[in-house]
Every structure is written in C-alpha cells, then in structure tokens.
Design a protein around this motif. Structure first.
Motif, PDB file in Angstrom:
ATOM      1  N   PRO A   1       0.803  -1.216  -0.022  1.00  4.78           N
ATOM      2  CA  PRO A   1      -0.026  -0.134  -0.111  1.00  4.78           C
ATOM      3  C   PRO A   1       0.942   1.252  -0.058  1.00  4.78           C
ATOM      4  CG  PRO A   1       0.036  -0.807   2.243  1.00  4.78           C
ATOM      5  CD  PRO A   1       0.979  -1.966   1.435  1.00  4.78           C
ATOM      6  N   LEU A   2       0.455   2.385  -0.641  1.00 10.12           N
ATOM      7  CA  LEU A   2       1.117   3.506  -0.691  1.00 10.12           C
ATOM      8  C   LEU A   2       1.680   3.891   0.582  1.00 10.12           C
ATOM      9  CD1 LEU A   2       2.155   5.979  -2.345  1.00 10.12           C
ATOM     10  CD2 LEU A   2      -0.079   7.036  -2.110  1.00 10.12           C
ATOM     11  N   ALA A   3       0.714   3.980   1.595  1.00 14.59           N
ATOM     12  CA  ALA A   3       1.069   4.359   2.983  1.00 14.59           C
ATOM     13  C   ALA A   3      -0.032   3.681   3.937  1.00 14.59           C
ATOM     14  CB  ALA A   3       1.020   5.825   3.193  1.00 14.59           C
ATOM     15  N   LEU A   4       0.297   3.813   5.238  1.00 12.61           N
ATOM     16  CA  LEU A   4      -0.560   3.016   5.928  1.00 12.61           C
ATOM     17  C   LEU A   4      -1.759   4.259   6.971  1.00 12.61           C
ATOM     18  CD1 LEU A   4       1.898   0.535   7.735  1.00 12.61           C
ATOM     19  CD2 LEU A   4       0.035   0.046   6.190  1.00 12.61           C
ATOM     20  N   THR A   5      -1.551   5.137   6.599  1.00 14.20           N
ATOM     21  CA  THR A   5      -2.655   6.374   7.072  1.00 14.20           C
ATOM     22  C   THR A   5      -3.018   7.079   5.614  1.00 14.20           C
ATOM     23  OG1 THR A   5      -1.092   7.744   7.492  1.00 14.20           O
ATOM     24  CG2 THR A   5      -1.584   6.292   8.996  1.00 14.20           C
ATOM     25  N   SER A   6      -4.201   7.599   5.787  1.00 11.58           N
ATOM     26  CA  SER A   6      -4.515   8.491   4.760  1.00 11.58           C
ATOM     27  C   SER A   6      -3.906   9.785   4.778  1.00 11.58           C
ATOM     28  CB  SER A   6      -6.153   9.062   5.070  1.00 11.58           C
ATOM     29  OG  SER A   6      -6.473   9.252   6.027  1.00 11.58           O
ATOM     30  N   GLN A   7      -3.347  10.314   6.200  1.00 14.62           N
ATOM     31  CA  GLN A   7      -2.698  11.596   6.036  1.00 14.62           C
ATOM     32  C   GLN A   7      -1.254  11.157   5.616  1.00 14.62           C
ATOM     33  OE1 GLN A   7      -1.979  13.005  10.166  1.00 14.62           O
ATOM     34  NE2 GLN A   7      -3.845  14.093  10.119  1.00 14.62           N
ATOM     35  N   GLY A   8      -0.531  10.032   5.457  1.00 16.80           N
ATOM     36  CA  GLY A   8       0.693   9.643   4.841  1.00 16.80           C
ATOM     37  C   GLY A   8       0.583   9.619   3.185  1.00 16.80           C
ATOM     38  N   ALA A   9      -0.735   9.133   2.847  1.00 11.12           N
ATOM     39  CA  ALA A   9      -0.993   9.188   1.464  1.00 11.12           C
ATOM     40  C   ALA A   9      -1.188  10.621   1.025  1.00 11.12           C
ATOM     41  CB  ALA A   9      -2.198   8.277   1.249  1.00 11.12           C
TER      42      ALA A   9
ATOM     43  N   VAL B   1      -9.714   3.802   2.550  1.00 17.62           N
ATOM     44  CA  VAL B   1     -10.251   2.374   3.056  1.00 17.62           C
ATOM     45  C   VAL B   1      -9.585   1.606   4.003  1.00 17.62           C
ATOM     46  CG1 VAL B   1     -11.418   0.102   1.933  1.00 17.62           C
ATOM     47  CG2 VAL B   1     -11.825   2.523   0.822  1.00 17.62           C
ATOM     48  N   LEU B   2      -8.166   1.335   3.553  1.00 17.68           N
ATOM     49  CA  LEU B   2      -7.628   0.697   4.487  1.00 17.68           C
ATOM     50  C   LEU B   2      -7.307   1.124   6.033  1.00 17.68           C
ATOM     51  CD1 LEU B   2      -5.225  -1.566   4.898  1.00 17.68           C
ATOM     52  CD2 LEU B   2      -3.465   0.079   4.173  1.00 17.68           C
ATOM     53  N   GLU B   3      -7.077   2.457   5.971  1.00 22.90           N
ATOM     54  CA  GLU B   3      -7.159   2.908   7.418  1.00 22.90           C
ATOM     55  C   GLU B   3      -8.741   2.763   8.029  1.00 22.90           C
ATOM     56  OE1 GLU B   3      -5.497   7.349   8.499  1.00 22.90           O
ATOM     57  OE2 GLU B   3      -7.509   7.550   7.397  1.00 22.90           O
ATOM     58  N   ALA B   4      -9.696   2.860   7.194  1.00 24.98           N
ATOM     59  CA  ALA B   4     -11.188   2.681   8.082  1.00 24.98           C
ATOM     60  C   ALA B   4     -11.256   1.313   8.555  1.00 24.98           C
ATOM     61  CB  ALA B   4     -12.077   3.036   6.910  1.00 24.98           C
ATOM     62  N   ILE B   5     -10.651   0.173   7.743  1.00 23.62           N
ATOM     63  CA  ILE B   5     -10.678  -1.270   7.730  1.00 23.62           C
ATOM     64  C   ILE B   5     -10.032  -1.538   9.307  1.00 23.62           C
ATOM     65  CG2 ILE B   5      -9.808  -3.419   7.344  1.00 23.62           C
ATOM     66  CD1 ILE B   5     -10.565  -2.644   4.285  1.00 23.62           C
ATOM     67  N   VAL B   6      -8.639  -0.800   9.447  1.00 25.52           N
ATOM     68  CA  VAL B   6      -7.866  -1.012  10.644  1.00 25.52           C
ATOM     69  C   VAL B   6      -8.411  -0.600  11.725  1.00 25.52           C
ATOM     70  CG1 VAL B   6      -5.792  -0.133  11.768  1.00 25.52           C
ATOM     71  CG2 VAL B   6      -5.624  -1.031   9.215  1.00 25.52           C
ATOM     72  N   TYR B   7      -9.096   0.630  11.640  1.00 25.50           N
ATOM     73  CA  TYR B   7      -9.840   1.320  12.576  1.00 25.50           C
ATOM     74  C   TYR B   7     -11.106   0.653  12.990  1.00 25.50           C
ATOM     75  CZ  TYR B   7     -12.321   4.927  15.672  1.00 25.50           C
ATOM     76  OH  TYR B   7     -12.834   5.307  16.739  1.00 25.50           O
ATOM     77  N   SER B   8     -11.900   0.051  12.376  1.00 25.67           N
ATOM     78  CA  SER B   8     -13.058  -0.804  12.466  1.00 25.67           C
ATOM     79  C   SER B   8     -12.715  -1.932  13.014  1.00 25.67           C
ATOM     80  CB  SER B   8     -13.785  -0.890  11.108  1.00 25.67           C
ATOM     81  OG  SER B   8     -14.829  -1.807  11.236  1.00 25.67           O
ATOM     82  N   SER B   9     -11.581  -2.783  12.626  1.00 24.75           N
ATOM     83  CA  SER B   9     -11.317  -3.937  13.274  1.00 24.75           C
ATOM     84  C   SER B   9     -10.619  -3.848  14.718  1.00 24.75           C
ATOM     85  CB  SER B   9     -10.469  -4.844  12.298  1.00 24.75           C
ATOM     86  OG  SER B   9      -9.348  -4.059  11.980  1.00 24.75           O
ATOM     87  N   ASN B  10     -10.164  -2.601  14.781  1.00 24.90           N
ATOM     88  CA  ASN B  10      -9.585  -2.407  16.123  1.00 24.90           C
ATOM     89  C   ASN B  10     -10.771  -1.827  17.043  1.00 24.90           C
ATOM     90  OD1 ASN B  10      -7.248  -3.199  15.501  1.00 24.90           O
ATOM     91  ND2 ASN B  10      -6.295  -1.166  15.112  1.00 24.90           N
ATOM     92  N   HIS B  11     -11.790  -1.605  16.552  1.00 26.40           N
ATOM     93  CA  HIS B  11     -12.874  -1.092  17.295  1.00 26.40           C
ATOM     94  C   HIS B  11     -14.187  -1.730  17.458  1.00 26.40           C
ATOM     95  CE1 HIS B  11      -9.918   2.304  17.437  1.00 26.40           C
ATOM     96  NE2 HIS B  11     -10.684   2.621  18.473  1.00 26.40           N
ATOM     97  N   SER B  12     -14.207  -3.141  17.599  1.00 27.12           N
ATOM     98  CA  SER B  12     -15.127  -3.869  17.738  1.00 27.12           C
ATOM     99  C   SER B  12     -15.951  -3.955  16.359  1.00 27.12           C
ATOM    100  CB  SER B  12     -16.075  -3.718  19.030  1.00 27.12           C
ATOM    101  OG  SER B  12     -15.275  -3.658  20.127  1.00 27.12           O
ATOM    102  N   SER B  13     -15.461  -3.776  15.212  1.00 27.00           N
ATOM    103  CA  SER B  13     -16.073  -3.907  14.025  1.00 27.00           C
ATOM    104  C   SER B  13     -17.119  -2.684  13.851  1.00 27.00           C
ATOM    105  CB  SER B  13     -16.832  -5.253  13.749  1.00 27.00           C
ATOM    106  OG  SER B  13     -16.182  -6.231  13.909  1.00 27.00           O
ATOM    107  N   GLU B  14     -16.809  -1.555  14.602  1.00 30.04           N
ATOM    108  CA  GLU B  14     -17.560  -0.365  14.234  1.00 30.04           C
ATOM    109  C   GLU B  14     -17.637   0.057  12.894  1.00 30.04           C
ATOM    110  OE1 GLU B  14     -16.634   4.087  15.652  1.00 30.04           O
ATOM    111  OE2 GLU B  14     -16.303   2.843  17.325  1.00 30.04           O
ATOM    112  N   ILE B  15     -18.855   0.449  12.648  1.00 31.03           N
ATOM    113  CA  ILE B  15     -19.031   1.182  11.161  1.00 31.03           C
ATOM    114  C   ILE B  15     -18.179   2.458  10.934  1.00 31.03           C
ATOM    115  CG2 ILE B  15     -20.689   1.860   9.485  1.00 31.03           C
ATOM    116  CD1 ILE B  15     -22.702  -0.147  10.402  1.00 31.03           C
ATOM    117  N   VAL B  16     -17.483   2.447   9.836  1.00 38.89           N
ATOM    118  CA  VAL B  16     -16.643   3.715   9.883  1.00 38.89           C
ATOM    119  C   VAL B  16     -16.961   4.406   8.583  1.00 38.89           C
ATOM    120  CG1 VAL B  16     -14.373   4.861   9.714  1.00 38.89           C
ATOM    121  CG2 VAL B  16     -14.713   2.536  10.909  1.00 38.89           C
ATOM    122  N   ALA B  17     -17.555   5.723   8.691  1.00 39.40           N
ATOM    123  CA  ALA B  17     -17.706   6.483   7.505  1.00 39.40           C
ATOM    124  C   ALA B  17     -16.204   6.960   6.762  1.00 39.40           C
ATOM    125  CB  ALA B  17     -18.703   7.662   7.775  1.00 39.40           C
ATOM    126  N   ILE B  18     -16.276   7.127   5.560  1.00 45.49           N
ATOM    127  CA  ILE B  18     -15.333   7.579   4.820  1.00 45.49           C
ATOM    128  C   ILE B  18     -15.661   8.946   3.969  1.00 45.49           C
ATOM    129  CG2 ILE B  18     -13.644   7.122   2.782  1.00 45.49           C
ATOM    130  CD1 ILE B  18     -13.807   4.135   3.303  1.00 45.49           C
TER     131      ILE B  18
END
Ligand code: NAD
Length: 331
Positions: free
Chosen positions: A93-101, A313-330
């Motif tokens: 992946p280009l970067a691991l955070t959207s800020q990095g990208a 999307v990658l960042e949201a996947i990481v956040y959601s999976s680390n927060h009990s599968s919370e739905i994350v808006a992009i």
C-alpha cells in the motif's frame, strides 16, 4: 527511463525480472540493506548494487525510483525520493494512513510527477473485461461486489517477519493482498461510503491475524465484501452482481504463477458463458503505462483520488477491526 529498485526481496526481484523485456524502463540499480546474497542476481540483470537509498537519489543518471520495501517504510522513503526529484513508483500500500498518502500525493503534485502504484491487477485481462462490461451497462444496475483472495504462502513464516507485524500489516493479509481488491472495486463503483471490518487469529498456531472480513457500502446502495484468509490454500475470486447479470472471475494461482483466469458471464435468463483468459505480464503493462504517462504520452489509469481513497479504505478497515467492527464513514 533509467530506474532503481529499492528493496530486493521477493517482489523487488520479481519487478526487475518482469521489466526485463521493457524498452521503456531500464533498471540499472538495486538498493537493499543486505546485498551479499544478491551477487548472482545482480550479474544476471546487469544491476549495480547499493546499500543506501541516498546513493541512487544523488545519482543524476537515475530518473525514477521503484519502492518495494516493507509497508511501514513506504511513506518516509517515498517523500525522500520525491524530494530528490525522482519519479516514484510505489508498491502497495502507498502508505498506512490517509494522512501519509496525502503527504505523498501532495509532494507528487507539487513536482508535477505521475505516481506509479503497484496495483497491477487492474491490468489483468479478466478484470479489464469486468470493468468494460460494468461501464458499458451490460450487467444493468450494479448491486453487489464481492471478493475472496486467500493463500497460505506465508503461513509458515517466522512470527518475527515484518509481513505479520501489526506495524506493517495492521489489517492482516488485507494490508498487502486485499488492497488490490479494494483498489479494483474503487475503479469499478467508486469509493466506499462506509466500512465495517473484523480481523482475527482463528488458528491457534497462526503467525499473525489469519482472517480478515470487510463489508463495504458504496453509493447508490451498492454493497460489497472482501475476505482474506492466510491459512487456506490459494483462492482468488471476484464476483460482480448486477440487475441484468453477473460476472465471476476465478484465478487459479498467485500473480507470479502464470496461470489463466476463468470467467463466468451470466445473462438475465441465467444463461452462462465461460472464458479462459491466459495470464499476461501485468506488472510490465502497469509499469510501461506509468512510463508513458510520465513521458506525457498517455493518462495513467490510477487517479490520485483513487489511490488516496484506497488508503482511506485501508485506514477505515484498521480502525473498524480495532474497535469491535464499528461502522466507519469515509469522507
Ligand atoms: N504488486 C504485487 O503484486 C506485490 C506482490 C508482493 C509484494 N508486493 C509489495 O512489495 C513490497 C515488498 O514486499 P516483499 O514481499 O518483496 O518483501 P521482502 O521482505 O521479500 O523484501 C523487502 C526487502 O526490502 C529490504 N529492505 C528493508 N529495509 C530497507 C531499506 N531501508 N532500504 C532498502 N531495502 C530495505 C529487505 O532487506 C528486503 O530484501 C511490499 O510493499 C509488498 O506489499 C507487491
């Protein structure tokens, strides 16, 4: 274009081999922190080996740098490469955070460069055909997209390998593997609006997270899913469902196995037709199309917005999976 590859592990060496027939890109240099074991490879590919990225950044004969290092290094090295005035092709992946990208994409834009990205799957003949059929409206209104890409190639690796560390693989196998599918879905139906994800270690002796399940919402009610398993033998399947038909693509093996893809096309009467599409050098196609775009001869098919969206999307996947599968808006 004269280029250097940074990171001469599995994929860096594959890239050099795939680029061998190219008359658009000539890889002249290779950089790795360890080069002792690379003497034969360097000889076979007429490669000058270096151990320090700066050696190629300071070399005026090098036009472009291809980055194939572990994921957590991409952002810092990419910024260094662009600041040195070299065109950048970055492995995913280009970067691991959207800020990095965003930092990388802003730097690329400032230099008026074209960012190359290692999502060569979009050049697979079967996936090009899916995109064409969807854009031509042949499947009617798109309703659902789903993919499962799984393999056990890394199942027996050392638990200390970067590929299974949270720092480099915060979304398990999706970080390296599933990102090709989210990239493809973005090209097909746009950026998801919401993401929900679950990652887990199911097998007790798994070396890292061995299961990733992602649910996606897109605009206009389209839904999607991506699954990546790291302890089952190779499986690769993408299915796109529409109101007038569906298409399924099954790969018989990993990108470097050179096996054909099987395609099933189903019309509104549920009549099926089948196609087998031979493997092709999609890595070469992606790199040469990037070289053409850098030379101003064509438009690269990966827009900066799509590249950015995929890291969102990658960042949201990481956040959601680390927060009990919370739905994350992009946004
Ligand atoms: N596009 C694709 O289909 C595809 C396929 C496989 C891997 N990849 C990507 O390629 C990248 C590398 O993956 P890999 O499987 O080759 O990993 P790898 O571990 O086999 O290789 C990484 C290499 O980088 C080197 N390295 C580490 N730090 C370095 C530094 N500071 N400077 C220079 N070299 C350094 C390591 O010594 C190693 O040789 C990843 O981003 C991965 O996702 C892409």
């Amino acid at each position: 274009m004269r280029a250097a590859v940074i990171g001469l592990g599995w994929w860096g060496k594959q890239i050099i081999t795939y680029l061998h027939p190219s008359n658009k890109i000539q890889v002249t240099h290779g950089v790795d922190v360890q080069v002792e074991h690379l003497a034969d490879f360097a000889k076979d590919h007429a490669l000058i080996l270096e151990t320090d990225l700066n050696a190629v950044l300071n070399n005026p004969d090098i036009d472009a740098v291809i980055l194939a290092t572990p994921h957590s290094m991409h952002e810092e090295q990419a910024l260094q490469i662009i600041a040195a005035g070299k065109q950048l092709f970055c492995e995913k992946p280009l970067a691991l955070t959207s800020q990095g990208a965003k930092r990388i994409l802003d730097a690329v834009q400032k230099q008026n460069f074209v960012l190359g990205i290692g999502h060569e799957r979009r050049f697979e003949p079967a996936l090009e055909e899916v995109l064409r059929a969807v854009k031509a409206g042949e499947l009617g209104q798109i309703l659902h997209v789903e993919a499962n890409v799984s393999h056990n190639l890394f199942a027996k690796m050392s638990a200390s390998n970067w590929r299974v560390q949270d720092q480099d693989a915060p979304a398990g196998a999706l970080t390296a593997l599933g990102v090709h599918l989210t990239d493809f879905f973005i090209s097909l139906v746009g950026c998801p609006t919401h993401v929900r994800a679950k990652t887990g270690r199911v097998l007790k002796d798994a070396v890292g997270k061995d299961q990733v399940m992602v649910q996606l919402d897109f605009k206009e009610g389209i839904t999607g899913s991506v699954t990546c398993l790291s302890t089952t033998p190779f499986h690769g399947r993408i299915t796109v469902f529409g109101s007038l038909g569906w298409i399924e693509v099954k790969e018989n093996g990993n990108v470097d196995w050179g096996l054909p893809s099987e395609m099933t096309i189903t019309n509104s009467e549920a009549k099926r037709s089948f196609k087998s599409l031979p493997a092709s050098n999609v890595v070469l196609k992606n790199f040469e199309s990037w070289a053409d775009a850098v030379a101003g001869k064509s438009v690269y098919r990966y827009t900066p917005e799509q590249i950015y969206n995929n890291i969102q999307v990658l960042e949201a996947i990481v956040y959601s999976s680390n927060h009990s599968s919370e739905i994350v808006a992009i946004h």
